[in-house]
Design a protein around this motif. Structure first.
Motif, PDB file in Angstrom:
ATOM      1  N   VAL A  68       0.822  -1.216   0.000  1.00 55.01           N
ATOM      2  CA  VAL A  68       0.000   0.000   0.000  1.00 55.01           C
ATOM      3  C   VAL A  68       0.857   1.267   0.000  1.00 55.01           C
ATOM      4  N   ALA A  69       2.086   1.160   0.492  1.00 52.37           N
ATOM      5  CA  ALA A  69       2.967   2.328   0.430  1.00 52.37           C
ATOM      6  C   ALA A  69       3.201   2.757  -1.014  1.00 52.37           C
ATOM      7  N   SER A  70       3.130   1.801  -1.936  1.00 53.03           N
ATOM      8  CA  SER A  70       3.304   2.125  -3.354  1.00 53.03           C
ATOM      9  C   SER A  70       2.156   2.975  -3.878  1.00 53.03           C
ATOM     10  N   ILE A  71       0.968   2.807  -3.309  1.00 57.41           N
ATOM     11  CA  ILE A  71      -0.158   3.660  -3.699  1.00 57.41           C
ATOM     12  C   ILE A  71       0.150   5.105  -3.330  1.00 57.41           C
ATOM     13  N   ALA A  72       0.648   5.304  -2.109  1.00 51.94           N
ATOM     14  CA  ALA A  72       1.007   6.661  -1.682  1.00 51.94           C
ATOM     15  C   ALA A  72       2.115   7.234  -2.557  1.00 51.94           C
ATOM     16  N   GLN A  73       3.087   6.411  -2.918  1.00 50.04           N
ATOM     17  CA  GLN A  73       4.180   6.879  -3.774  1.00 50.04           C
ATOM     18  C   GLN A  73       3.662   7.241  -5.168  1.00 50.04           C
ATOM     19  N   SER A 120       2.905  12.210  -6.631  1.00 55.69           N
ATOM     20  CA  SER A 120       3.268  13.117  -7.718  1.00 55.69           C
ATOM     21  C   SER A 120       2.056  13.624  -8.482  1.00 55.69           C
ATOM     22  N   THR A 121       0.838  13.205  -8.080  1.00 60.24           N
ATOM     23  CA  THR A 121      -0.377  13.647  -8.781  1.00 60.24           C
ATOM     24  C   THR A 121      -1.437  14.083  -7.774  1.00 60.24           C
ATOM     25  N   ALA A 122      -2.331  13.177  -7.402  1.00 58.29           N
ATOM     26  CA  ALA A 122      -3.492  13.554  -6.588  1.00 58.29           C
ATOM     27  C   ALA A 122      -3.126  14.015  -5.182  1.00 58.29           C
ATOM     28  N   LEU A 123      -2.045  13.497  -4.610  1.00 56.98           N
ATOM     29  CA  LEU A 123      -1.642  13.911  -3.264  1.00 56.98           C
ATOM     30  C   LEU A 123      -0.881  15.241  -3.251  1.00 56.98           C
ATOM     31  N   ARG A 124      -0.404  15.677  -4.406  1.00 59.78           N
ATOM     32  CA  ARG A 124       0.420  16.887  -4.476  1.00 59.78           C
ATOM     33  C   ARG A 124      -0.197  18.100  -3.769  1.00 59.78           C
ATOM     34  N   PRO A 125      -1.469  18.431  -4.044  1.00 59.50           N
ATOM     35  CA  PRO A 125      -2.022  19.637  -3.410  1.00 59.50           C
ATOM     36  C   PRO A 125      -2.042  19.555  -1.887  1.00 59.50           C
ATOM     37  N   TYR A 126      -2.252  18.347  -1.350  1.00 55.46           N
ATOM     38  CA  TYR A 126      -2.269  18.192   0.109  1.00 55.46           C
ATOM     39  C   TYR A 126      -0.854  18.338   0.679  1.00 55.46           C
ATOM     40  N   LEU A 127       0.098  17.647   0.085  1.00 51.66           N
ATOM     41  CA  LEU A 127       1.456  17.648   0.622  1.00 51.66           C
ATOM     42  C   LEU A 127       2.120  19.013   0.490  1.00 51.66           C
ATOM     43  N   ALA A 128       1.732  19.778  -0.539  1.00 49.86           N
ATOM     44  CA  ALA A 128       2.344  21.088  -0.754  1.00 49.86           C
ATOM     45  C   ALA A 128       2.039  22.069   0.374  1.00 49.86           C
ATOM     46  N   CYS A 129       0.992  21.805   1.150  1.00 53.52           N
ATOM     47  CA  CYS A 129       0.608  22.687   2.268  1.00 53.52           C
ATOM     48  C   CYS A 129       1.406  22.402   3.538  1.00 53.52           C
ATOM     49  N   LEU A 130       2.190  21.339   3.526  1.00 57.53           N
ATOM     50  CA  LEU A 130       2.805  20.850   4.749  1.00 57.53           C
ATOM     51  C   LEU A 130       4.325  20.916   4.678  1.00 57.53           C
ATOM     52  N   ASP A 131       4.966  21.006   5.854  1.00 56.18           N
ATOM     53  CA  ASP A 131       6.422  20.911   5.882  1.00 56.18           C
ATOM     54  C   ASP A 131       6.825  19.432   5.796  1.00 56.18           C
ATOM     55  N   GLU A 132       8.101  19.170   5.752  1.00 55.68           N
ATOM     56  CA  GLU A 132       8.586  17.805   5.510  1.00 55.68           C
ATOM     57  C   GLU A 132       8.117  16.826   6.586  1.00 55.68           C
ATOM     58  N   THR A 133       8.167  17.249   7.847  1.00 53.02           N
ATOM     59  CA  THR A 133       7.720  16.378   8.939  1.00 53.02           C
ATOM     60  C   THR A 133       6.229  16.089   8.836  1.00 53.02           C
ATOM     61  N   GLN A 134       5.446  17.105   8.554  1.00 47.39           N
ATOM     62  CA  GLN A 134       4.003  16.928   8.415  1.00 47.39           C
ATOM     63  C   GLN A 134       3.656  16.052   7.206  1.00 47.39           C
ATOM     64  N   GLN A 135       4.413  16.204   6.130  1.00 48.56           N
ATOM     65  CA  GLN A 135       4.184  15.371   4.955  1.00 48.56           C
ATOM     66  C   GLN A 135       4.374  13.895   5.290  1.00 48.56           C
ATOM     67  N   PHE A 136       5.423  13.608   6.025  1.00 52.03           N
ATOM     68  CA  PHE A 136       5.688  12.225   6.430  1.00 52.03           C
ATOM     69  C   PHE A 136       4.536  11.693   7.286  1.00 52.03           C
ATOM     70  N   GLU A 137       4.077  12.490   8.240  1.00 49.03           N
ATOM     71  CA  GLU A 137       2.982  12.055   9.115  1.00 49.03           C
ATOM     72  C   GLU A 137       1.698  11.850   8.320  1.00 49.03           C
ATOM     73  N   PHE A 138       1.398  12.779   7.408  1.00 52.57           N
ATOM     74  CA  PHE A 138       0.194  12.681   6.582  1.00 52.57           C
ATOM     75  C   PHE A 138       0.213  11.368   5.792  1.00 52.57           C
ATOM     76  N   GLN A 139       1.349  11.078   5.156  1.00 50.46           N
ATOM     77  CA  GLN A 139       1.435   9.881   4.329  1.00 50.46           C
ATOM     78  C   GLN A 139       1.394   8.603   5.166  1.00 50.46           C
TER      79      GLN A 139
END
Length: 260
Positions: free
Chosen positions: A196-201, A205-224
Motif C-alpha cells: 500500500v505504500a506504493s499507492i502513496a508513492q 506526484s499527482t493527486a496527493l500533491r495539493p495536500y502535501l504542498a501545504c505541509l512541511d517535511e515532517t508533516q508530509q511524512f505524518e500525513f502519508q
C-alpha cells in the motif's frame, strides 16, 4: 500554491501511467496526421508514444509545469514544447490529432474547455481523451479523510480538490453539439503493486500533491503514514503478497465532422 511537478517521481510509475495512453492511442493510430498536440504532456511519456506512431508529424506538447517540460525537451528534441495552461492554448494551425492523457480531469470548466479544444481541430480531426474516474475509490476518498483530521483541517481549507469529471451522457452531448462523432468507454485497470505504500508513492506526484504542498517535511511524512495505515483496510494482500489498485478511467474519442 502546490509545488511544481516532479518528473522523476511521476515517471517512477511510467508502466502503469502508459497503459491507458497506449489503449487510447490504439483507437487512433491508423489516422494520417501532420499536426498533433499533446495537451498536458507532462514529462513527455505520452508525447513519445505519439512520436513513435507519427514519425514525421509536427508534434507540440503543452503543459504548465516548467520542470515537466524541461524533462520532455531533454528526452524529445524533435518535438516542440510550450508552457501554457491548456485553457488558454490556441493553435496557429488546425490540428489533426489532439491527445489528452490524464490531464483534462483537472479542469473546473470542462464544457467550455471541450468546446474550445474542438475549435482547434481540423475537419475530420480527432480529440482523444483519457481521464481517471477514481474520486470515489478508497485511494482518493482516504486522502480527503486524512486532510479533515483536526491537525490539518484548517491548513487544508485552501486545497483545490480535483473536480468530478462529467458524466458520460453529459460529455457525449457536448461533443455532439460541437459536431463530433463520439466513441466513449470505461476501463478499470487493476494495477499490481508490491504494497500500500506504493499507492502513496504513485499518487504523491499527482493527486496527493495539493495536500502535501501545504505541509512541511515532517508533516508530509505524518500525513502519508496515516494515509498508508488507512489504505491497509481496503487493499489486502493477495496470495502472492502483492496488492491490486483498481483505477477506473474514462475514454473519449471525438472526431470533428462537417456541420450539416
Amino acid at each position: 500554491m502546490p509545488q511544481d511537478w516532479n518528473p522523476q517521481a511521476y515517471l517512477n510509475f511510467a508502466t502503469q501511467r502508459n497503459r491507458p495512453a497506449l489503449e487510447l492511442l490504439s483507437h487512433i493510430l491508423h489516422r494520417p496526421a501532420q499536426h498533433i498536440t499533446d495537451l498536458g504532456c507532462g514529462a513527455g511519456n505520452s508525447t513519445a508514444l505519439l512520436r513513435e506512431v507519427w514519425q514525421h508529424a509536427h508534434i507540440t506538447g503543452v503543459d504548465n509545469s516548467p520542470n515537466m517540460l524541461a524533462a520532455a525537451r531533454e528526452n524529445l528534441p524533435s518535438c516542440e514544447f510550450i508552457q501554457q495552461d491548456f485553457h488558454d492554448w490556441c493553435s496557429d494551425v488546425p490540428q489533426d490529432v489532439i491527445f489528452a492523457n490524464a490531464s483534462l480531469q483537472w479542469s473546473p470548466e470542462p464544457e467550455t474547455l471541450f468546446s474550445h479544444i474542438i475549435e482547434q481541430l481540423a475537419p475530420n480531426g480527432v480529440l482523444a481523451i483519457q481521464m481517471p474516474d477514481n474520486l470515489n475509490e478508497p485511494s482518493h476518498r482516504l486522502m480527503n479523510e486524512v486532510a479533515q483530521l483536526p491537525q490539518w483541517r484548517t491548513t487544508m481549507q485552501q486545497v483545490a480538490s480535483r473536480p468530478n469529471i462529467l458524466k458520460v451522457h453529459d460529455s457525449y452531448d457536448i461533443f455532439v453539439k460541437n459536431h463530433c462523432r463520439v466513441d466513449t468507454w470505461h476501463t478499470v485497470y487493476h494495477h499490481v503493486l508490491p504494497d500500500v505504500a506504493s499507492i502513496a508513492q504513485m499518487f504523491a506526484s499527482t493527486a496527493l500533491r495539493p495536500y502535501l504542498a501545504c505541509l512541511d517535511e515532517t508533516q508530509q511524512f505524518e500525513f502519508q503514514e496515516i494515509y498508508i495505515q488507512k489504505l491497509q483496510q481496503y487493499y489486502p494482500k493477495q496470495y502472492d503478497g502483492q496488492i491490486l489498485l483498481s483505477l477506473p478511467r474514462l475514454f473519449i474519442v471525438a472526431e470533428k465532422v462537417q456541420a450539416a
